[in-house]
Motif scaffolding. Structure first.
Motif, PDB file in Angstrom:
ATOM      1  N   LEU A 279     -20.578  62.185  -4.083  1.00 28.21           N
ATOM      2  CA  LEU A 279     -20.713  60.750  -4.471  1.00 28.21           C
ATOM      3  C   LEU A 279     -22.041  60.307  -4.920  1.00 28.21           C
ATOM      4  O   LEU A 279     -22.883  60.370  -3.822  1.00 28.21           O
ATOM      5  N   HIS A 280     -22.486  59.955  -6.033  1.00 25.61           N
ATOM      6  CA  HIS A 280     -23.794  59.864  -6.345  1.00 25.61           C
ATOM      7  C   HIS A 280     -24.039  58.396  -6.718  1.00 25.61           C
ATOM      8  O   HIS A 280     -23.508  57.822  -7.349  1.00 25.61           O
ATOM      9  N   THR A 281     -25.016  57.997  -5.940  1.00 25.92           N
ATOM     10  CA  THR A 281     -25.624  56.405  -6.131  1.00 25.92           C
ATOM     11  C   THR A 281     -26.969  56.421  -6.002  1.00 25.92           C
ATOM     12  O   THR A 281     -27.625  57.613  -5.597  1.00 25.92           O
TER      13      THR A 281
ATOM     14  N   LEU B  67     -18.207  50.803  -0.313  1.00 23.03           N
ATOM     15  CA  LEU B  67     -18.382  52.438  -0.337  1.00 23.03           C
ATOM     16  C   LEU B  67     -17.818  53.300   0.498  1.00 23.03           C
ATOM     17  O   LEU B  67     -17.325  54.385   0.191  1.00 23.03           O
TER      18      LEU B  67
ATOM     19  N   VAL C  28     -15.391  56.418  -0.236  1.00 23.74           N
ATOM     20  CA  VAL C  28     -15.680  57.481   0.168  1.00 23.74           C
ATOM     21  C   VAL C  28     -14.156  58.313   1.024  1.00 23.74           C
ATOM     22  O   VAL C  28     -13.784  59.373   0.902  1.00 23.74           O
TER      23      VAL C  28
ATOM     24  N   VAL D  26     -14.357  62.181  -0.042  1.00 25.35           N
ATOM     25  CA  VAL D  26     -15.806  62.517  -0.551  1.00 25.35           C
ATOM     26  C   VAL D  26     -16.401  63.355   0.493  1.00 25.35           C
ATOM     27  O   VAL D  26     -16.234  63.305   1.723  1.00 25.35           O
TER      28      VAL D  26
ATOM     29  N   LEU E  98     -22.302  62.117   0.250  1.00 33.12           N
ATOM     30  CA  LEU E  98     -22.852  61.075  -0.394  1.00 33.12           C
ATOM     31  C   LEU E  98     -24.329  61.299  -0.805  1.00 33.12           C
ATOM     32  O   LEU E  98     -24.986  61.585   0.341  1.00 33.12           O
TER      33      LEU E  98
ATOM     34  N   LEU F 146     -20.319  55.857   8.351  1.00 32.39           N
ATOM     35  CA  LEU F 146     -20.027  57.019   7.421  1.00 32.39           C
ATOM     36  C   LEU F 146     -19.673  58.180   7.994  1.00 32.39           C
ATOM     37  O   LEU F 146     -18.947  58.850   7.523  1.00 32.39           O
TER      38      LEU F 146
ATOM     39  N   LEU G 228     -24.190  62.738   4.516  1.00 33.85           N
ATOM     40  CA  LEU G 228     -24.943  61.680   4.120  1.00 33.85           C
ATOM     41  C   LEU G 228     -26.201  62.424   3.493  1.00 33.85           C
ATOM     42  O   LEU G 228     -26.969  63.299   4.610  1.00 33.85           O
TER      43      LEU G 228
END
Length: 402
Positions: A4-6, A31, A35, A40, A43, A70, A77
């Motif tokens: 997951l690209h942010t 978010l 996930v 996901v 991240l 998370l 992450l």
């Protein structure tokens, strides 16, 4: 492998007297849900986690709480430093966060291996390799040389950044062979690329004299995750080179943008799919323009998106009505009782009067580049002198410590 690209969260932003805490808290909760829903594996936050190098305590607390939450999802992450971030601030807790399945690359260091990460699937097996390149400061790769022209500095910097990407990609290829072969390689970057479309709230960054990095200078990675530009977009129409954009509008010019994060699916053959996940609007914002007669209906229409608990934030430009010395009072009458809040009022005068009485602009509305440009406008300089001074100023800004 699902990544997951942010990017560009800007935690701690103080916007025209308003905190963004509620929006950021809502976004991070959303978010976490994404996930979990999409299973996901990793991240990736590509720079500008914080809005300033010294974020307020509530922003740090939000960040810390998110890392703990998370971890319970089973996803890894990766945090990369941006131009707004302080490398020291991001780096101070990276050893602790590594125990929580979170890895931090605050800045380009001396050891290339520190920027090469193995991303794992939820079953613990390697799923991809990450060339984790954060915002590149000139001092990271170059030493200033006396007598270099602006063109020389731009070329040297572009070559140095390109060389850094290529060296790290070569290291990733060697690691891939050591791990047994078929792993996709992902690269990152927090910079402006040639052809990228920015917005007013993006603080222009110039690495030395380099204004934009050419797309063909990136290595042949399966996916290149970019940050810094707040508008989500493909770069040069390429599916595998993308800006995720900021998750909340960071300026009124971004209010109508569709905000998103990107779900990137990879396998042994490379990129399989990129799926935008639309981010809900957590705080309605609107820009209105017109004379007072036109603004009445516009204010009522904007109010439809608000509520007493969450009024619409407004940027209002009044056209004409030059005879009025005070705009705040008649505007307050127009929106009395409506779930709206006017954060900024500006007057747009006719050309003849604007020449005699320029519109006042506050420092809050201007970035460092704009302040310097306005200062130069008052000097008797030809265009080559003006451009040379602007490039020197950009270089000084880029070399300032965090």
């Amino acid at each position: 492998m699902r990544v997951l690209h942010t990017s560009d969260w800007h935690l701690g932003q103080h916007f025209m007297g308003k905190t963004r805490l509620a929006e950021h808290r809502a976004f991070l909760a959303w978010l976490i849900g994404q996930v979990r829903e999409h299973a996901v594996d990793a991240l990736l936050v590509v720079g500008d986690l914080f809005d300033t190098g010294s974020p307020p305590s509530y922003a740090r607390e939000l960040y810390n709480h998110f890392i703990v939450e998370l971890r319970d999802t089973g996803a890894e992450l990766v945090i990369l430093g941006g131009n707004h971030d302080s490398a020291a601030t991001l780096g101070e807790s990276k050893t602790l966060f590594a125990r929580l399945n979170a890895r931090v690359i605050p800045a380009v260091g001396d050891c290339l291996d520190d920027q090469l990460l193995v991303l794992h699937r939820r079953d613990g097996q390697p799923g991809a390799l990450l060339c984790g390149i954060p915002f590149v400061r000139p001092r990271d790769l170059l030493r200033s040389r006396a007598g270099d022209s602006a063109a020389d500095k731009q070329l040297s910097l572009q070559q140095a950044i390109q060389g850094h990407y290529q060296a790290l990609h070569a290291l990733a290829e060697a690691r891939r062979e050591a791990l047994g072969g078929a792993l996709p390689i992902v690269a990152s970057g927090h910079l402006t690329t040639v052809g990228a479309s920015a917005s007013e709230s993006v603080r222009e960054i110039y690495v030395g004299a380099l204004e934009a990095f050419p797309t063909n200078a990136f290595p042949p990675a399966a996916y290149i995750a970019l940050g810094h530009i707040h508008r989500p977009q493909k770069v040069g129409g390429l599916e595998h080179i993308r800006y995720s954009g900021s998750p909340i509008p960071l300026g009124f010019d971004e209010a109508r943008q569709a905000k998103e994060v990107l779900l990137v699916e990879l396998d042994a053959n490379g990129l399989r799919a990129v799926t935008p996940l639309p981010v809900p609007c957590f705080q309605p914002m609107r820009s209105l323009r017109g004379n007072l007669a036109e603004l009445g209906p516009a204010l009522r229409a904007a109010a439809a998106d608000g509520s007493p608990e969450r009024p619409v934030w407004l940027d209002v430009t009044v056209v004409g009505d030059d005879y009025l010395a005070d705009l705040a009072t008649p505007l307050a009458t127009l929106h009395e009782g409506l779930p709206v809040e006017v954060l900024r009022i500006r007057r747009e005068r006719g050309r003849d009067k604007a020449a005699l009485a320029p519109q006042a602009v506050t420092l809050e509305e201007l970035g460092p580049q704009e302040v310097f440009a306005q200062r130069l406008a008052g000097e008797a300089l030809d265009e080559p002198q003006r451009q040379a001074l602007q490039q020197l100023y950009r270089q000084v800004l880029s070399e300032l410590p965090d």
